[in-house]
Scaffold this motif. Sequence first.
Motif: not given
Length: 214
Positions: A94-95, A113-116, A191-193, A198-199
């Motif tokens: 989040d930060d 960072l998390v999607e192609p 975006l945060l969700a 992804a994490a």
Amino acid sequence: MSAEYRRAEEGAPRVPLRAIDDISERMRPLVDRDRKVFGRVRNITRAVATSPATWQATVRAEQMFVTMKRVDAATRALLCLYTSLLNGCHYCIDDAAGVALEEGVPTGVIRSLVEPAPALDEGTAARLAYARFVALGEAEAPEGTVAHLARYADTEEILEVTAIVAMKCFWNRFVTALRIPPEGRCADPRLLALLFSAAERLQGEAASHCSGRR
């Protein structure tokens, strides 16, 4: 066991988040700084307010990031965000996502960072690949990782990238261990969700990777 620690066992923060009026005079400068910079007193400040020594250590750890001169603020935010994704730290995701948006990093770059997606330039991708090696604590970097980074960064910058990622790992583990809740810095809930989801996936991949090495 006190009520505050019973709550910690049930998933609440493992240390009390002090009420602002209960924070000692010695800590008031940090409270005032939070209000000036963030418009509120942060959860992390309320958590460390019980321990002056820990407060001093965390302040120094925060200040370390802004002393870096070779890594620009936007790249630093991406490094912090990617490291936090790898470590599954919701507070720091989040930060760092909030900081990245504040620094003008396009949402498409953050999502990459998390999607192609072809949103990352080669230099940034090289820095992130190296960050993954540092964050996961591997004994040896994957073949070509450091050599590829050296095409875009000199020795001084490589040292700074290493320090940024290593210090972010400290923050990831510190706030996760204490279950300090996110500050709500990222203003884009969708975006945060996506990043939180992804994490979880990255954590599963990392666990599989570690099992495969044993």
